[in-house]
Design a protein around this motif. Structure first.
Motif, PDB file in Angstrom:
ATOM      1  N   HIS A 279      -6.560  -9.803   8.268  1.00 36.77           N
ATOM      2  CA  HIS A 279      -5.407  -9.168   7.672  1.00 36.77           C
ATOM      3  C   HIS A 279      -4.586 -10.229   6.953  1.00 36.77           C
ATOM      4  O   HIS A 279      -4.678 -11.420   7.234  1.00 36.77           O
TER       5      HIS A 279
ATOM      6  N   GLU B 144      -0.878  -4.095   4.760  1.00 36.35           N
ATOM      7  CA  GLU B 144      -0.764  -2.779   4.135  1.00 36.35           C
ATOM      8  C   GLU B 144      -0.423  -2.898   2.656  1.00 36.35           C
ATOM      9  O   GLU B 144      -0.990  -2.190   1.810  1.00 36.35           O
ATOM     10  N   GLU B 145       0.510  -3.817   2.349  1.00 37.28           N
ATOM     11  CA  GLU B 145       0.863  -4.012   0.948  1.00 37.28           C
ATOM     12  C   GLU B 145      -0.321  -4.534   0.139  1.00 37.28           C
ATOM     13  O   GLU B 145      -0.545  -4.117  -1.000  1.00 37.28           O
TER      14      GLU B 145
ATOM     15  N   GLN C 123      -3.493  -4.031   0.812  1.00 35.91           N
ATOM     16  CA  GLN C 123      -4.448  -2.951   0.646  1.00 35.91           C
ATOM     17  C   GLN C 123      -4.019  -2.025  -0.495  1.00 35.91           C
ATOM     18  O   GLN C 123      -4.860  -1.558  -1.281  1.00 35.91           O
TER      19      GLN C 123
END
Length: 505
Positions: free
Chosen positions: A101, A129-130, A132
């Protein structure tokens, strides 16, 4: 100094409270001693890096968790922090296992009371998350770009003042400008006069009044290439708003080839109509010659018989009558000779034969004879074997035969629940190629089959009965033969053969 932190006596307590609150939001803290390279991580920071809480942390351990490229970037940023006062690096942890990650580390330089750089302190947070989302957006952008690069239609985006913001690959090919050359220029450069002079005025009026003229409506206009040449194009324009600023997207299709094709089809259609009329006239003349020759011969015989009967007459006018009948018989014979010569001329009509592609002939004939087929829900199937493609024919005459068969098939299927037209080719004995045109129409009865190719015989209410007769004459003049049969669907199949053109020809 920007980016520099100077601690005060009451800072430790306040900083500890702040650290605990930050940790509660999943943000880790860290501190690196620039002199000893001693690294301290909070429990949350250890968790983000996959390190156990009781495991000691060193600067070397931290660097070992990074990929070689990220490690080099991080060390370079640490060395420069004394110059910039800030540290901001993103890297991926555990990427080699596929379960990694993304983490972002941010920090600032801490100086002592003498202003000497001592520490770099900061935070680490999970930005997976950003990342991705960034990757997903980048992938979608790549897909969109690949679509735009391969789309035959050009796409151009301009702002409300006509300045080009985007210029697709198809637009580069169409107008001759590179993307970097076109972006930032006025789109009116792609227009000939007088449109170029008027375009800025159109945009100004739209910005003032909001009145639409061509937005959302496709129209045919003229474009101008970089070399100054112009071409017809179909233009569709859409509008979008971004932060209250209008942008216009134009989709452009080059109609040069389309118009050339339409002109060629129109020319071919005119040529086919002309040849068809000439052939029909020739066929009718041949039929009339055949039909008139017999009564003229009978007239001559009757004249000669009457002449012999008058030989025994005592009528004083008998010599005059005999002379008139002799002249009438001579004229009847003369008329017969003229008609025979006309028939011979028509039957010996020469054609210009060349090596042609059968598939191309069928394609061009289909554009003329099958117009409106799709609107009638007719399914077209061209099953053409490329091994049997080259034929030695007169192109216009064979297209005339095909157009006639196609139109007959469309008329035959006008009331059929199932509407399929099949065109196929195959090899035939004796260096010939067989072409078959099959439909699912009403077909024909056995008593009609024998008369299909006779002149003036027709099953249509408005037909003249010369189309199939002319078609057979054309095929036979090419050394082939033509016949008809009922197919399995109950419709008609017309077959004809054409001579093969050898590769050497």
């Amino acid at each position: 100094m920007p980016g520099t932190i100077r601690p005060s006596p009451e800072d430790p307590i306040r900083n500890e409270h702040l650290r605990l609150r930050i940790e509660g939001f999943g943000v880790g803290t860290w501190d690196l001693d620039l002199t000893t390279q001693k690294l301290e991580w909070s429990d949350t920071a250890k968790s983000l890096f996959g390190i156990a809480r009781d495991q000691p942390v060193t600067y070397g351990l931290f660097l070992s968790l990074l990929e070689p490229v990220d490690r080099e970037r991080t060390e370079h940023a640490i060395r420069r922090v004394t110059e910039t006062g800030n540290f901001d690096v993103s890297f991926k942890i555990g990427g080699s296992t596929g379960s990694g990650h993304w983490i972002r580390a941010r920090g600032g330089l801490v100086r002592d009371d003498a202003g000497v750089p001592r520490h770099v302190s900061g935070i680490v947070l999970d930005i997976d998350e950003e990342k991705q989302l960034e990757d997903a957006l980048r992938t979608r952008e790549s897909h969109l770009r690949s679509i735009l690069d391969t789309a035959p239609d050009a796409m151009i985006v301009i702002n409300g003042y006509g300045i080009v913001q985007f210029f697709s690959t198809a637009a580069e090919r169409m107008f001759g400008y590179a993307e970097q050359e076109a972006i930032g220029t006025n789109v009116s450069e792609l227009m000939p006069m007088p449109d170029r002079a008027r375009h800025d005025g159109y945009l100004a009026r739209y910005r003032t009044t909001g009145e639409r003229h061509i937005i959302g409506i496709g129209r045919i206009v003229t474009g101008k290439r970089r070399d100054g040449t112009t071409f017809p194009m179909h233009l569709s324009i859409g509008e979008m708003q971004s932060n209250g600023v209008p942008y216009f997207t134009g989709f452009v299709r080059d109609l040069t080839e389309h118009q050339q094709t339409q002109a060629r089809l129109h020319e071919l259609q005119s040529e086919l109509v002309h040849i068809s009329r000439l052939t029909a006239m020739g066929e009718m003349a041949s039929a009339l010659a055949h039909e008139l020759n017999q009564p003229l011969a009978a007239i001559g015989n009757y004249m000669k018989g009457s002449r012999r009967l008058l030989a025994d007459s005592a009528d004083p006018n008998a010599p005059k009558i005999e002379s008139a009948m002799d002249r009438a018989a001579e004229q009847a014979l003369r008329a017969g000779q003229i008609i025979r010569r006309l028939r011979d001329f028509v039957s010996r009509g020469e054609s210009e034969k060349r090596v042609e592609s059968l598939s191309k002939l069928i394609e061009e004939a289909g554009a003329l004879g099958l117009a409106g087929a799709r609107e009638q829900n007719i399914q077209l199937r061209f099953n053409l074997n490329p091994e049997f493609d080259l034929v030695l024919v007169d192109r216009v005459q064979i297209q005339q035969v095909l157009v006639n068969l196609f139109r007959n098939a469309l008329e035959a299927m006008a009331q059929s629940p199932r509407r399929e037209l099949n065109v196929s080719n195959a090899g035939d004995a004796g260096d010939m190629i067989e072409v078959a045109v099959s439909d699912t129409g009403s077909g024909f009865h056995d008593d009609v089959k024998s008369n299909l190719f006779q002149t003036f015989f027709t099953t249509k209410e408005t037909g003249m009965g010369v189309g199939l007769s002319i078609s057979r004459s054309i095929i036979e003049a090419h050394g082939g033969r033509m016949w008809a049969e009922t197919n399995a669907s109950g419709g008609a199949t017309f077959r004809f053969t054409l001579p093969v053109a050898a590769g050497e020809s």
